[in-house]
Design a protein around this motif. Structure first.
Motif, PDB file in Angstrom:
ATOM      1  N   GLY A 109      36.213  40.081  48.185  1.00 53.42           N
ATOM      2  CA  GLY A 109      36.780  41.185  48.941  1.00 53.42           C
ATOM      3  C   GLY A 109      37.862  40.747  49.906  1.00 53.42           C
ATOM      4  N   ALA A 110      38.007  39.448  50.117  1.00 56.21           N
ATOM      5  CA  ALA A 110      39.022  38.927  51.041  1.00 56.21           C
ATOM      6  C   ALA A 110      40.427  39.076  50.445  1.00 56.21           C
ATOM      7  N   ASP A 111      41.445  38.982  51.295  1.00 56.00           N
ATOM      8  CA  ASP A 111      42.800  39.151  50.779  1.00 56.00           C
ATOM      9  C   ASP A 111      43.236  37.911  50.002  1.00 56.00           C
ATOM     10  N   ARG A 112      44.235  38.105  49.156  1.00 53.69           N
ATOM     11  CA  ARG A 112      44.620  37.063  48.202  1.00 53.69           C
ATOM     12  C   ARG A 112      45.078  35.774  48.883  1.00 53.69           C
ATOM     13  N   THR A 113      45.796  35.873  49.969  1.00 56.57           N
ATOM     14  CA  THR A 113      46.263  34.663  50.655  1.00 56.57           C
ATOM     15  C   THR A 113      45.098  33.762  51.033  1.00 56.57           C
ATOM     16  N   ILE A 114      44.055  34.360  51.589  1.00 57.96           N
ATOM     17  CA  ILE A 114      42.893  33.584  52.024  1.00 57.96           C
ATOM     18  C   ILE A 114      42.108  33.056  50.830  1.00 57.96           C
ATOM     19  N   VAL A 115      41.857  33.922  49.851  1.00 56.29           N
ATOM     20  CA  VAL A 115      41.054  33.495  48.689  1.00 56.29           C
ATOM     21  C   VAL A 115      41.724  32.340  47.960  1.00 56.29           C
ATOM     22  N   THR A 116      42.999  32.491  47.662  1.00 56.19           N
ATOM     23  CA  THR A 116      43.673  31.445  46.886  1.00 56.19           C
ATOM     24  C   THR A 116      43.784  30.143  47.676  1.00 56.19           C
ATOM     25  N   SER A 117      44.001  30.249  48.991  1.00 61.01           N
ATOM     26  CA  SER A 117      44.100  29.023  49.779  1.00 61.01           C
ATOM     27  C   SER A 117      42.775  28.268  49.785  1.00 61.01           C
ATOM     28  N   LEU A 118      41.664  28.984  49.889  1.00 67.12           N
ATOM     29  CA  LEU A 118      40.348  28.337  49.878  1.00 67.12           C
ATOM     30  C   LEU A 118      40.028  27.746  48.505  1.00 67.12           C
ATOM     31  N   MET A 119      40.335  28.493  47.452  1.00 63.76           N
ATOM     32  CA  MET A 119      40.035  28.005  46.107  1.00 63.76           C
ATOM     33  C   MET A 119      40.920  26.812  45.748  1.00 63.76           C
ATOM     34  N   ASN A 120      42.184  26.859  46.133  1.00 66.56           N
ATOM     35  CA  ASN A 120      43.073  25.730  45.850  1.00 66.56           C
ATOM     36  C   ASN A 120      42.649  24.475  46.606  1.00 66.56           C
ATOM     37  N   LYS A 121      42.111  24.669  47.791  1.00 62.79           N
ATOM     38  CA  LYS A 121      41.683  23.533  48.603  1.00 62.79           C
ATOM     39  C   LYS A 121      40.391  22.914  48.085  1.00 62.79           C
ATOM     40  N   PHE A 122      39.400  23.764  47.779  1.00 66.54           N
ATOM     41  CA  PHE A 122      38.062  23.261  47.470  1.00 66.54           C
ATOM     42  C   PHE A 122      37.712  23.256  45.977  1.00 66.54           C
ATOM     43  N   TYR A 123      38.387  24.113  45.186  1.00 62.29           N
ATOM     44  CA  TYR A 123      38.051  24.220  43.758  1.00 62.29           C
ATOM     45  C   TYR A 123      39.312  24.232  42.900  1.00 62.29           C
ATOM     46  N   PRO A 124      40.180  23.255  43.068  1.00 61.06           N
ATOM     47  CA  PRO A 124      41.440  23.263  42.305  1.00 61.06           C
ATOM     48  C   PRO A 124      41.197  23.164  40.798  1.00 61.06           C
ATOM     49  N   GLY A 125      41.870  24.050  40.057  1.00 53.36           N
ATOM     50  CA  GLY A 125      41.800  24.000  38.605  1.00 53.36           C
ATOM     51  C   GLY A 125      40.502  24.484  37.996  1.00 53.36           C
ATOM     52  N   ILE A 126      39.630  25.078  38.804  1.00 52.96           N
ATOM     53  CA  ILE A 126      38.310  25.466  38.295  1.00 52.96           C
ATOM     54  C   ILE A 126      38.319  26.850  37.648  1.00 52.96           C
ATOM     55  N   PHE A 127      38.997  27.818  38.277  1.00 51.36           N
ATOM     56  CA  PHE A 127      38.815  29.212  37.881  1.00 51.36           C
ATOM     57  C   PHE A 127      39.904  29.717  36.946  1.00 51.36           C
ATOM     58  N   ASP A 128      39.457  30.486  35.947  1.00 54.23           N
ATOM     59  CA  ASP A 128      40.375  31.109  35.002  1.00 54.23           C
ATOM     60  C   ASP A 128      41.013  32.351  35.607  1.00 54.23           C
ATOM     61  N   ILE A 129      40.259  33.043  36.461  1.00 58.65           N
ATOM     62  CA  ILE A 129      40.699  34.315  37.040  1.00 58.65           C
ATOM     63  C   ILE A 129      40.269  34.369  38.508  1.00 58.65           C
ATOM     64  N   ILE A 130      41.137  34.903  39.369  1.00 62.64           N
ATOM     65  CA  ILE A 130      40.768  35.180  40.750  1.00 62.64           C
ATOM     66  C   ILE A 130      41.144  36.627  41.071  1.00 62.64           C
ATOM     67  N   ILE A 131      40.142  37.411  41.460  1.00 65.22           N
ATOM     68  CA  ILE A 131      40.351  38.792  41.884  1.00 65.22           C
ATOM     69  C   ILE A 131      40.131  38.855  43.389  1.00 65.22           C
ATOM     70  N   SER A 132      41.134  39.355  44.118  1.00 64.26           N
ATOM     71  CA  SER A 132      41.023  39.477  45.571  1.00 64.26           C
ATOM     72  C   SER A 132      40.842  40.938  45.954  1.00 64.26           C
ATOM     73  N   GLY A 133      40.603  41.176  47.239  1.00 63.93           N
ATOM     74  CA  GLY A 133      40.446  42.540  47.716  1.00 63.93           C
ATOM     75  C   GLY A 133      41.700  43.372  47.560  1.00 63.93           C
ATOM     76  N   GLU A 134      42.852  42.711  47.497  1.00 61.45           N
ATOM     77  CA  GLU A 134      44.109  43.433  47.328  1.00 61.45           C
ATOM     78  C   GLU A 134      44.409  43.784  45.873  1.00 61.45           C
ATOM     79  N   ASP A 135      43.610  43.275  44.948  1.00 61.94           N
ATOM     80  CA  ASP A 135      43.850  43.510  43.527  1.00 61.94           C
ATOM     81  C   ASP A 135      43.129  44.729  42.989  1.00 61.94           C
ATOM     82  N   VAL A 136      42.376  45.409  43.856  1.00 65.63           N
ATOM     83  CA  VAL A 136      41.608  46.570  43.408  1.00 65.63           C
ATOM     84  C   VAL A 136      41.871  47.760  44.319  1.00 65.63           C
TER      85      VAL A 136
END
Length: 217
Positions: A109-136
């Motif tokens: 539910g978080a905004d894309r800037t925050i979600v992607t920054s956290l995922m890039n920092k802690f889980y780089p290359g792991i996820f096929d898809i990221i849906i943020s609160g701004e995408d719905v």
């Protein structure tokens, strides 16, 4: 048989909710709306539109249309300035191993800037898809976040499993007709009673997910 696993971010992948909660409390105070961190935990999973509507509504006020972006930007700035979030121990290794057998996604539910920054920092290359609160259009507990993730993964709902730590997130998963594993990171496990399975902690979650992968092998 499950082919995809969809994770909530805050409280499932990263220990970040305390910083989200503090940011929301500080921003709402600027609008003379008193909110506690516990109240934020209770509605975790909703996107910024939902959060704003909830607390303005409780204060007997109606947010003006332009205020949503204004509050989101302020909340994002508060979060990024004070964020000390860390990944939960063992989760990166677990997901790295799962990636060989499952499609992996995030629905937050978080905004894309925050979600992607956290995922890039802690889980780089792991996820096929990221849906943020701004995408719905409709955040959790509406099924849209998980329905959108499933669609983008190219799977059917019965082929997917959701991991959630918040009541609204569990409700969203069940509204989408998806099997849900709950983990009570910040709230009492009784609040996740709608989940199909509730694990006690991240160590037990890692064991559960590892078993899924082992059974495929």
């Amino acid at each position: 048989m499950f082919k995809g696993i969809i994770f909530d971010s805050d409280g499932v992948l990263v220990n970040s909710m305390p910083y989200h909660a503090k940011a929301w409390v500080e921003v709402f105070a600027e609008y003379d709306i008193e909110v506690t961190e516990e109240e934020i935990y209770e509605i975790e999973g909703s996107n910024h539109v939902g959060v704003i509507n909830i607390f303005f509504g409780r204060a007997g006020r109606t947010p003006e249309s332009g205020i949503y972006t204004e509050i989101l930007e302020k909340k994002r700035a508060h979060f990024l300035e004070n964020n000390r979030a860390e990944a939960f121990e063992g989760m990166y290794e677990c997901l790295s191993s799962l990636k060989d057998d499952f499609k992996l996604a995030v629905a937050s539910g978080a905004d894309r800037t925050i979600v992607t920054s956290l995922m890039n920092k802690f889980y780089p290359g792991i996820f096929d898809i990221i849906i943020s609160g701004e995408d719905v259009e409709n955040g959790k507990p509406d099924p849209e976040p998980y329905e959108k993730a499933i669609e983008k993964l190219g799977l059917r709902k019965e082929e997917c499993l959701v991991v959630e730590n918040a009541p609204l997130g569990v409700e969203s998963a069940k509204n989408a007709g998806v099997f849900c594993v709950g983990i009570p990171t910040y709230l009492d496990e009784k609040k996740l009673h709608e989940a199909d399975i509730v694990v006690k902690n991240h160590a037990e979650l890692i064991d559960y997910l590892t078993d899924l992968s082992d059974n495929i092998a």
